[in-house]
Design a protein around this motif. Sequence first.
Motif, mmCIF file in Angstrom:
data_model
loop_
_atom_site.group_PDB
_atom_site.id
_atom_site.type_symbol
_atom_site.label_atom_id
_atom_site.label_comp_id
_atom_site.label_asym_id
_atom_site.label_seq_id
_atom_site.Cartn_x
_atom_site.Cartn_y
_atom_site.Cartn_z
ATOM 1 N N THR A 66 5.240 14.510 40.698
ATOM 2 C CA THR A 66 4.629 13.744 39.438
ATOM 3 C C THR A 66 4.207 14.447 38.313
ATOM 4 O O THR A 66 4.631 14.460 37.220
ATOM 5 C CB THR A 66 3.800 12.388 39.860
ATOM 6 N N CYS A 69 6.912 16.635 36.840
ATOM 7 C CA CYS A 69 7.835 15.884 35.990
ATOM 8 C C CYS A 69 6.995 15.494 34.630
ATOM 9 O O CYS A 69 7.826 15.673 33.566
ATOM 10 C CB CYS A 69 8.256 14.531 36.697
ATOM 11 N N GLY A 70 5.704 15.113 34.643
ATOM 12 C CA GLY A 70 5.031 14.871 33.702
ATOM 13 C C GLY A 70 4.606 16.009 32.557
ATOM 14 O O GLY A 70 5.139 15.780 31.170
ATOM 15 N N THR A 73 8.521 16.785 31.063
ATOM 16 C CA THR A 73 8.572 15.955 29.926
ATOM 17 C C THR A 73 7.615 16.219 28.826
ATOM 18 O O THR A 73 8.138 15.903 27.612
ATOM 19 C CB THR A 73 8.388 14.650 30.655
ATOM 20 N N ALA A 246 4.688 11.341 26.270
ATOM 21 C CA ALA A 246 5.576 11.892 27.190
ATOM 22 C C ALA A 246 5.231 12.066 28.676
ATOM 23 O O ALA A 246 5.954 12.103 29.626
ATOM 24 C CB ALA A 246 6.406 13.178 26.411
ATOM 25 N N PHE A 247 4.216 12.687 28.482
ATOM 26 C CA PHE A 247 3.503 13.199 29.929
ATOM 27 C C PHE A 247 3.326 12.018 30.956
ATOM 28 O O PHE A 247 3.836 11.957 32.051
ATOM 29 C CB PHE A 247 2.161 13.838 29.889
ATOM 30 N N LEU A 249 4.895 8.835 30.418
ATOM 31 C CA LEU A 249 6.229 8.257 31.027
ATOM 32 C C LEU A 249 6.974 9.313 32.070
ATOM 33 O O LEU A 249 7.695 8.749 32.899
ATOM 34 C CB LEU A 249 7.020 8.271 29.637
ATOM 35 N N GLY A 250 6.757 10.571 31.689
ATOM 36 C CA GLY A 250 7.454 11.370 32.821
ATOM 37 C C GLY A 250 6.904 11.500 34.020
ATOM 38 O O GLY A 250 7.549 11.411 35.098
ATOM 39 N N ALA A 251 5.642 11.288 34.064
ATOM 40 C CA ALA A 251 5.109 11.157 35.368
ATOM 41 C C ALA A 251 5.265 9.727 35.981
ATOM 42 O O ALA A 251 5.601 9.508 37.336
ATOM 43 C CB ALA A 251 3.369 11.195 35.328
ATOM 44 N N SER A 253 7.894 8.157 35.779
ATOM 45 C CA SER A 253 9.489 8.001 36.277
ATOM 46 C C SER A 253 9.493 9.033 37.350
ATOM 47 O O SER A 253 10.279 8.527 38.483
ATOM 48 C CB SER A 253 10.354 8.764 35.097
ATOM 49 N N GLY A 254 8.907 9.903 37.404
ATOM 50 C CA GLY A 254 8.735 11.007 38.563
ATOM 51 C C GLY A 254 8.419 10.249 39.781
ATOM 52 O O GLY A 254 8.759 10.579 40.872
ATOM 53 N N CYS A 330 16.107 22.163 40.019
ATOM 54 C CA CYS A 330 16.888 21.017 39.811
ATOM 55 C C CYS A 330 17.863 20.738 40.681
ATOM 56 O O CYS A 330 18.345 19.593 41.026
ATOM 57 C CB CYS A 330 17.135 20.892 38.331
#
Length: 351
Positions: A66, A69-70, A73, A246-247, A249-251, A253-254, A330
């Motif tokens: 997570t 990803c954050g 992102t 963005a962090f 949302l990315g976290a 989503s991760g 990835c």
Amino acid sequence: MYRWLLLSYPRDYRRKRGAEILETVRDTAVTHRGTRVAANLVRHGLRARLGRPASRTVVLWATVFTLACGLFTASFGTWLTWLGSRPLDHDELAVAVNQLYPDKPVSHIDRDDPPSVFIIYGSPLSWSSASDLLLGDGGEYSLAGLGASFEQLPADSRPRVLAELLQRLRASGWDDTEAVYSNAYDCVPDDPRCDPATIPSNITVYAQRGDDILEVSINDDSTTPKMSLALTRSTPWSAYPVGVVAFVLGALSGWCLFGWASRRLEVRGPLAQGSAKFLFGFAMVMWWAPILLSTSLMLSHHLSEPHPRWHPLWEWLGQPAMSLAFLCGCLALGVAALSHRLPADQTLAHP
């Protein structure tokens, strides 16, 4: 509000136990603070997304994934804000140079605007630059700037030149920082020919005015000492709120992605689980090794000298200098997430 917080649970879990959870929460909220009940609801919901209730390490691995990803992102979000920043104008550089040294001839000055906000080897990023990014030259991808230089500075009066420069910067409305001294060249330690006292030094002064950052370097060269100027832009103010959003949302989503893969992996055989765990571990090494290495180097660099503009977030993550490792990670995650057809529990109907 509590009904919306149920979104932290996976969909199947909500369908089976959603009504029971809401009833329990409403009864508990009467005697407990609402914020505490909401926080517990979200915490248990995020944990339920991971599956594997008996596992003690799944939360740790989910957190590692997570955070990565954050961070990635957030770096992409700040990169987008940079693309929308005010472009450099060579006329602004000419005005700044004329304000500082109207009495001194310029040996060189850029008279064209940069082709883009970020460049690699003087050109905008394109597919033709893919080999440079992936094969060791990703560090050349950097913020574009405009330059000018003066030749024939008096070599024996650098303190006077520096004092005059600082005075002219302040008179022109620039906020300058402390001068940074660095060796003009490096030599091998403990070598008899290496005398630190005799190594010439360069002087660098950073100044800021509005969203302009001016880097002035006084190069100590016994043959042709000179002064060079580089004009760049400061970090856009929008990079900070966009990076935070963005962090988050990315976290989130991760975490959801990891939870989906974790629950999906529970029904697989030992071979599928083992290969997925190996590929996930490999991906995390490819992601986190550049982050840990670059962060330590960047922190040391920023603490050693003043910075009116910090390096962008992606450089702290080792990107794009180590983009090949990131893509390998990835790819490993993609292979681990490949779906395997489960045996269908069906019987053929006979007429």
